[in-house]
Design an enzyme around this catalytic site. Structure first.
Site, PDB file in Angstrom:
ATOM      1  N   ARG A 199       0.822  -1.204   0.000  1.00  0.00           N
ATOM      2  CA  ARG A 199       0.000   0.000   0.000  1.00  0.00           C
ATOM      3  C   ARG A 199       0.859   1.258   0.000  1.00  0.00           C
ATOM      4  O   ARG A 199       1.978   1.244   0.504  1.00  0.00           O
ATOM      5  CB  ARG A 199      -0.948   0.020   1.197  1.00  0.00           C
ATOM      6  CG  ARG A 199      -0.282  -0.187   2.545  1.00  0.00           C
ATOM      7  CD  ARG A 199      -1.282  -0.842   3.508  1.00  0.00           C
ATOM      8  NE  ARG A 199      -0.811  -0.922   4.877  1.00  0.00           N
ATOM      9  CZ  ARG A 199       0.021  -1.853   5.336  1.00  0.00           C
ATOM     10  NH1 ARG A 199       0.518  -2.760   4.508  1.00  0.00           N
ATOM     11  NH2 ARG A 199       0.373  -1.864   6.598  1.00  0.00           N
TER      12      ARG A 199
ATOM     13  N   CYS B  93      -5.253  22.441   3.652  1.00  0.00           N
ATOM     14  CA  CYS B  93      -6.097  22.078   4.785  1.00  0.00           C
ATOM     15  C   CYS B  93      -6.991  23.259   5.116  1.00  0.00           C
ATOM     16  O   CYS B  93      -6.595  24.403   4.915  1.00  0.00           O
ATOM     17  CB  CYS B  93      -5.241  21.747   6.007  1.00  0.00           C
ATOM     18  SG  CYS B  93      -4.540  20.092   5.942  1.00  0.00           S
TER      19      CYS B  93
ATOM     20  N   CYS C 208      -4.089  22.062  12.164  1.00  0.00           N
ATOM     21  CA  CYS C 208      -4.063  21.464  13.491  1.00  0.00           C
ATOM     22  C   CYS C 208      -2.703  21.754  14.107  1.00  0.00           C
ATOM     23  O   CYS C 208      -1.670  21.551  13.472  1.00  0.00           O
ATOM     24  CB  CYS C 208      -4.270  19.953  13.389  1.00  0.00           C
ATOM     25  SG  CYS C 208      -5.746  19.516  12.460  1.00  0.00           S
TER      26      CYS C 208
ATOM     27  N   ARG D 247       2.962  16.737   9.964  1.00  0.00           N
ATOM     28  CA  ARG D 247       3.642  17.328   8.805  1.00  0.00           C
ATOM     29  C   ARG D 247       3.749  18.839   8.991  1.00  0.00           C
ATOM     30  O   ARG D 247       3.586  19.610   8.050  1.00  0.00           O
ATOM     31  CB  ARG D 247       2.885  16.992   7.522  1.00  0.00           C
ATOM     32  CG  ARG D 247       2.711  15.491   7.345  1.00  0.00           C
ATOM     33  CD  ARG D 247       2.378  15.036   5.943  1.00  0.00           C
ATOM     34  NE  ARG D 247       2.230  13.586   5.955  1.00  0.00           N
ATOM     35  CZ  ARG D 247       1.050  12.955   5.852  1.00  0.00           C
ATOM     36  NH1 ARG D 247      -0.070  13.629   5.698  1.00  0.00           N
ATOM     37  NH2 ARG D 247       1.011  11.631   5.913  1.00  0.00           N
TER      38      ARG D 247
ATOM     39  N   ASP E 195       4.249   5.614  15.575  1.00  0.00           N
ATOM     40  CA  ASP E 195       4.793   5.617  14.219  1.00  0.00           C
ATOM     41  C   ASP E 195       6.305   5.750  14.377  1.00  0.00           C
ATOM     42  O   ASP E 195       6.793   6.767  14.876  1.00  0.00           O
ATOM     43  CB  ASP E 195       4.192   6.767  13.402  1.00  0.00           C
ATOM     44  CG  ASP E 195       3.976   6.365  11.950  1.00  0.00           C
ATOM     45  OD1 ASP E 195       4.687   5.456  11.477  1.00  0.00           O
ATOM     46  OD2 ASP E 195       3.109   6.967  11.291  1.00  0.00           O
TER      47      ASP E 195
ATOM     48  N   LYS F 115       4.079   1.913  11.576  1.00  0.00           N
ATOM     49  CA  LYS F 115       3.330   1.952  12.835  1.00  0.00           C
ATOM     50  C   LYS F 115       3.594   0.698  13.657  1.00  0.00           C
ATOM     51  O   LYS F 115       3.507  -0.410  13.145  1.00  0.00           O
ATOM     52  CB  LYS F 115       1.852   2.078  12.537  1.00  0.00           C
ATOM     53  CG  LYS F 115       1.528   3.353  11.801  1.00  0.00           C
ATOM     54  CD  LYS F 115       0.079   3.394  11.378  1.00  0.00           C
ATOM     55  CE  LYS F 115      -0.187   4.597  10.506  1.00  0.00           C
ATOM     56  NZ  LYS F 115       0.355   4.424   9.135  1.00  0.00           N
TER      57      LYS F 115
HETATM   58  C1  LIG Z   1      -0.179   4.724   8.053  1.00  0.00           C
HETATM   59  C2  LIG Z   1       0.430   4.503   6.766  1.00  0.00           C
HETATM   60  C3  LIG Z   1      -0.093   3.567   5.874  1.00  0.00           C
HETATM   61  C4  LIG Z   1      -1.323   2.747   6.188  1.00  0.00           C
HETATM   62  O1  LIG Z   1      -1.116   1.911   7.253  1.00  0.00           O
HETATM   63  P1  LIG Z   1      -2.283   0.965   7.740  1.00  0.00           P
HETATM   64  O2  LIG Z   1      -1.721   0.336   8.975  1.00  0.00           O
HETATM   65  O3  LIG Z   1      -2.537   0.002   6.642  1.00  0.00           O
HETATM   66  O4  LIG Z   1      -3.486   1.804   8.008  1.00  0.00           O
HETATM   67  C5  LIG Z   1       0.533   3.400   4.668  1.00  0.00           C
HETATM   68  N1  LIG Z   1       1.638   4.098   4.339  1.00  0.00           N
HETATM   69  C6  LIG Z   1       2.184   4.987   5.181  1.00  0.00           C
HETATM   70  C7  LIG Z   1       3.411   5.710   4.766  1.00  0.00           C
HETATM   71  C8  LIG Z   1       1.591   5.223   6.428  1.00  0.00           C
HETATM   72  O5  LIG Z   1       2.128   6.128   7.242  1.00  0.00           O
END
Ligand SMILES: *Cc1c(COP(=O)(O)O)cnc(C)c1O
Length: 439
Positions: free
Chosen positions: A126, A135, A139, A144, A340, A347
């Site tokens: 992903r 935005c 916030c 960022r 993170d 994460k």
């Molecule tokens: C949070 C994040 C995701 C998605 O993580 P999920 O645990 O699948 O929700 C994908 N790429 C990056 C760079 C992220 O920070």
């Protein structure tokens, strides 16, 4: 207009007399009238800051700009604003200028994990796709923060096309997360174009959108936007409520529209000192979310970005909150608490410990009440050797043409199909000696 609260009417009239009352729920009007200075903030709220404090606030906004929608401002309790959770999320405090030695401008090294413009590719299957730099509210705890207010413009099609090309050419990507900025500040037609391009890619199975508009600009969730989103299912949305006070009647209407469109909704909160670092507040928040068909997804430990030190809590506060939720309330109301990883490791979930001890055939567990129990493991389980040759396996996994990617990380160490026995850091003296000796 009687659907506005007294405070909203008051603010609306201060901004634009009669015209505003009719336009309050027009998101473009809200955008046009965002409050961008300490001066405007004082005029509209009637709050007056003392001079030395005021000067420091103005100095803070020079480094980290200010932007609040009239709607979000209307949620502030002006009679008791100093500890108000809305105020604290939206208005700059001079402590933002205290930079700690361990603060970083890009703690998640998103800029390094960027193989193409607008893309952060960190996980195997992903990507994050930053489609908007804009935005509606800034916030104060933004991870960022380095970019806030930088280029307040929407990237053009040509520039986004480079990100889309990367996704097209990377067949492992099955999940694309639109992020920003806030993707919902793009126009309906531009969003329509992005979604049509991404969903046309055969290997993309889901699109996710991360947006804070239901919290800070709920009027953005219009019928027009919904009809665009509905064309591209499966679309998942994560929103960003941090405090029960943010679930106003307008926010609830926005959430209902999204849920009625068949969009699964999640919520990501950030644990913030002085705002939601309280088990009761968090329980109230998750209950309000599930009542509004939103599943709490992540609770983030506040990142090590510059200017956020006054928002950070010890990790123990997050564990205490999760301890107060698991078992005490519905399982689907409990978010996963994550850090993170600084340096870009992604994460990392953090949990209280429930597994107390174990032997070869028994585990000892404790529950949320403090009950200590045992689970007897099966005598009859026959371990099997898995060489990942799924064609020959009798477990009925329907195989499609999609190739499975490499086995990585700790799951590689556990796998029979890979003979790696250790993951070793490269930069130790010992490994350097090995290299020197072998060369
Ligand atoms: C949070 C994040 C995701 C998605 O993580 P999920 O645990 O699948 O929700 C994908 N790429 C990056 C760079 C992220 O920070």
């Amino acid at each position: 207009m009687k659907t506005l609260t007294a405070r909203q009417q008051n603010i609306a009239t201060r901004i634009d007399t009669q015209v505003a009352l009719n336009n309050w729920k027009d998101w473009k009007w809200q955008r046009k009238h965002v409050i961008k200075s300490v001066d405007e903030f004082e005029k509209i709220t009637g709050i007056r800051f003392e001079k030395p404090e005021r000067d420091k606030m103005i100095k803070t906004t020079e480094k980290f700009p200010l932007s609040i929608t009239p709607y979000y401002l209307s949620l502030i309790d002006v009679e008791d604003y100093e500890t108000d959770p809305i105020y604290l999320q939206a208005f700059p405090l001079p402590s933002e200028l205290d930079i700690q030695s361990y603060d970083m401008s890009d703690p998640l090294t998103e800029d390094k994990d960027s193989p193409a413009p607008h893309i952060t590719h960190r996980y195997p299957d992903r990507v994050l796709f930053h489609v908007s730099n804009v935005c509606s509210m800034y916030c104060r705890f933004c991870t960022r923060k380095r970019k806030v207010g930088d280029i307040d413009s929407v990237p053009d099609r040509q520039s986004l096309m480079q990100g889309i090309e990367y996704i097209k050419n990377t067949p492992q990507v099955r999940d694309v997360l639109l992020s920003g900025g806030d993707p919902f500040l793009l126009s309906d037609s531009f969003l329509d174009w992005i979604l049509s391009e991404i969903t046309a890619i055969p290997h993309v199975e889901v699109v996710r959108i991360g947006t804070r508009t239901p919290v800070v600009l709920p009027y953005r969730i219009t019928e027009g936007l919904i009809s665009v989103l509905k064309k591209y299912h499966p679309i998942w949305i994560n929103t960003h409520f941090n405090h029960p006070r943010e679930l106003s009647p307008s926010a609830k209407i926005a959430l209902a529209k999204l849920a009625d469109a068949g969009i699964p909704l999640g919520n990501q909160s950030v644990l913030l000192a002085g705002i939601n670092d309280c088990p009761r507040i968090m329980k109230k928040l998750v209950h309000l979310l599930v009542r509004n068909r939103v599943r709490p997804y992540y609770l983030y430990q506040c990142d090590l970005s510059e200017g956020l030190s006054h928002f950070r809590t010890p990790v123990g506060k997050g564990i205490e909150i999760i301890e107060s939720l698991i078992g005490h309330t519905s399982g689907f109301a409990v978010p996963t608490y994550v850090i993170d990883a600084p340096g870009g490791g992604g994460k990392i979930p953090i949990m209280p410990n429930y597994l107390i001890s174990w032997s070869t055939h028994k585990v000892v567990l404790r529950n949320y009440e403090g009950v200590i129990t045992t689970y007897k493991e099966p005598d009859s389980y026959k371990p099997y050797f898995c060489d990942r040759d799924c064609e020959k396996c009798d477990k009925h996994l329907p195989l499609d043409e999609a190739e499975e990617g490499d086995i990585v990380g700790i799951s590689k160490l556990l796998s029979d199909a890979d003979d790696t026995i250790a993951l070793t850091p490269e930069n130790t003296e010992r490994i350097q000696r090995r290299k020197d000796n072998n060369s």
